[in-house]
Motif scaffolding. Sequence first.
Motif, short mmCIF file in Angstrom:
data_model
loop_
_atom_site.label_atom_id
_atom_site.label_comp_id
_atom_site.label_asym_id
_atom_site.label_seq_id
_atom_site.Cartn_x
_atom_site.Cartn_y
_atom_site.Cartn_z
N VAL A 126 -27.22 -5.33 50.38
CA VAL A 126 -28.62 -5.18 50.72
C VAL A 126 -29.22 -6.52 51.17
O VAL A 126 -30.15 -6.56 51.98
CB VAL A 126 -29.40 -4.58 49.53
N ARG A 127 -28.68 -7.63 50.66
CA ARG A 127 -29.19 -8.94 51.08
C ARG A 127 -28.60 -9.40 52.40
O ARG A 127 -29.23 -10.14 53.15
CB ARG A 127 -28.88 -9.98 49.98
N ARG A 128 -27.36 -8.97 52.69
CA ARG A 128 -26.69 -9.36 53.93
C ARG A 128 -26.10 -8.12 54.60
O ARG A 128 -24.90 -7.88 54.58
CB ARG A 128 -25.60 -10.40 53.66
N TYR B 209 -25.22 -1.23 53.50
CA TYR B 209 -26.50 -1.31 54.18
C TYR B 209 -26.29 -1.82 55.61
O TYR B 209 -25.48 -2.70 55.85
CB TYR B 209 -27.46 -2.24 53.42
N VAL B 210 -27.08 -1.22 56.53
CA VAL B 210 -26.97 -1.58 57.94
C VAL B 210 -28.37 -1.88 58.47
O VAL B 210 -29.30 -1.08 58.32
CB VAL B 210 -26.34 -0.45 58.78
N ASP B 211 -28.53 -3.03 59.10
CA ASP B 211 -29.78 -3.42 59.75
C ASP B 211 -29.42 -3.93 61.14
O ASP B 211 -28.98 -5.08 61.31
CB ASP B 211 -30.48 -4.50 58.92
N THR C 204 -30.29 -10.81 62.17
CA THR C 204 -29.98 -11.94 63.06
C THR C 204 -28.61 -12.54 62.80
O THR C 204 -28.17 -13.43 63.55
CB THR C 204 -31.05 -13.03 62.89
N ALA C 205 -27.93 -12.07 61.76
CA ALA C 205 -26.61 -12.62 61.45
C ALA C 205 -25.72 -11.50 60.91
O ALA C 205 -26.20 -10.54 60.30
CB ALA C 205 -26.71 -13.74 60.44
N GLU C 206 -24.43 -11.65 61.16
CA GLU C 206 -23.48 -10.66 60.65
C GLU C 206 -23.42 -10.75 59.13
O GLU C 206 -23.41 -11.84 58.55
CB GLU C 206 -22.10 -10.92 61.25
N GLY C 207 -23.37 -9.57 58.47
CA GLY C 207 -23.37 -9.56 57.02
C GLY C 207 -22.15 -8.87 56.44
O GLY C 207 -21.21 -8.50 57.15
N LEU D 141 -24.04 5.13 53.05
CA LEU D 141 -24.18 4.31 54.25
C LEU D 141 -25.64 4.43 54.67
O LEU D 141 -26.08 5.48 55.14
CB LEU D 141 -23.25 4.81 55.35
N LEU D 142 -26.41 3.35 54.49
CA LEU D 142 -27.86 3.41 54.61
C LEU D 142 -28.36 2.47 55.68
O LEU D 142 -27.97 1.30 55.74
CB LEU D 142 -28.50 3.06 53.26
N PHE D 143 -29.25 2.99 56.54
CA PHE D 143 -29.79 2.23 57.66
C PHE D 143 -31.24 1.84 57.36
O PHE D 143 -32.01 2.64 56.84
CB PHE D 143 -29.73 3.06 58.94
N ARG D 144 -31.55 0.61 57.71
CA ARG D 144 -32.89 0.11 57.41
C ARG D 144 -33.95 0.80 58.26
O ARG D 144 -33.80 0.92 59.49
CB ARG D 144 -32.96 -1.40 57.65
#
Length: 525
Positions: free
Chosen positions: A59-61, A46-48, A52-55, A80-83
């Motif tokens: 899905v949670r980070r 997951y990519v957002d 605000t922080a590197e994960g 590979l999924l983008f928010r």
Amino acid sequence: MLSMLHGRRIALASVAALVAGWVAGVGVATAGRLRPPPPRGARAYYVDCGATAEGDGSVRRPFDSLADANALVLAPGDQLLFRRGTVCTGMLAPQGSGEPGWPIWIGAYGFGPLPRIVGSGDDAVRLADASHAVLQSLDVSNPSDALATRRGVHVVASGAVVEDVTVRNLWIHDVGGDLRKDSGGSGGIQVDAVSGGRFDGLRLLANRIENVSRSGIFIVGASGGARPRAGQPWPEASTGVWVSGNRLEHLAGDGIVSTGTDGAVLEHNVVIDGNQAGTEWTGPSPVCDAGIWTFGANSTLIQYNEVSQMEFNGCDGTGYDVDYEQDGTVVQYNYSHDNEGGFILLCTDAETRSAEVRYNLSLDDATTLNVAPCAIQSGNIGSLSGIRFYNNTFVASKPVATLELFPIASLIAPGNFQFKNNIVVATEPQTDPLQCGNDCTNNLFFQMPPSGTAAVVGDPQFVDSSRRGAGRLWVGSAFRLQGGSPAIGAGVLIPGAPSRDYFGDPVPTDAPPSAGIYEPPAGPR
């Protein structure tokens, strides 16, 4: 009570499966077919880009940048999924390949607008050498004021066969750049086979493409080898190419072009307002574009499309094009209207070739036949031999044959060009006949002088000759024939003609067909 609880558990489990499938971007099995179990270790990343922080990609980070996404090497079944509702700036360049039944997936998760990929260089999205891959559900742009190469999505096969690639449900818009086309050109979706690569199974489906320079969809399917005649082996060509359900608007150049392909199918697409940056064909660097066409290709099927409002600006601007350097092309069941350059460009060719232009509807296009020796600069003048043009319906203020937009007294090098079973209607009375070559027969003409032999002169009696607008079938249905039309049974049998008309109705094979796009039900005439 137990049975009720059991039923509720099953229902809840089904809902959970649907939600899980939606989150993963894969979906659950349909129509009773079950997918095989995913490869061991397959996972979703997951990519957002608004995080605000590197994960760690969970899905949670989620990852917070395209750099993290591009560093992955995706394996079969990986996603590979983008928010949704977020914006990533730069180039998305996923790595890896899937396997049959378990492609890699690049798409979206969450709720809200499509995730945005905003490019800042040559490509906003680059999918290179990825077999068994699905790219979907993204908002892609690549704005630029510079005269440099810019692409929305760039799909590349380099040095090998790339199999089973699907690009679908993307919104690609505001792609700047220069006016270069062909290999490595600018556009919305650019497909390039380079260094001996090619594609086997390429699907570009249901994409929306707006405001791009130069091409909407441009496919370069071969990087070497000589094109043979249609039906002969062509190992360098891309195969299994299917371009369907796309909507393209406001284009600097061409709508959809396939080159270096064998058996490509271009269907159910809509192209509106292209060739915006066209320039004079007599100038030193002409820019000439059409709605949907093919070049250096064999056995291309162009059908069920709608092209309108192509601009002229000095060159081409037609809805469709049978260019030189192609063989076995079929242009059928298409709708063309309000194109400044006309319905179709027909290029002469020195090579033996075949092409069929049949059962198309043209309304208010500037020209009926735009005919040109397109390869004259290379000494290839040739003729229109091998092109059969039949059972089309044309309605325009002045049906005419032209060289670009200059009316011509006769077709340029017609050869054995055939023009048969067509309906040609002038909405304003004309004194000049349509130039249609030496094998022009069994056509109906209204409000203009007849051409050729066995011509029918009279009102074709359309259901509603005033209907205009968008919608291939909605508008087309108004140009069916009423009972008693002189076009009914006025045609001549064409060897190898299709068994269905524009609407899918049967065409007789043992009796004269009607002229135009519609064949009324069999019965007393």
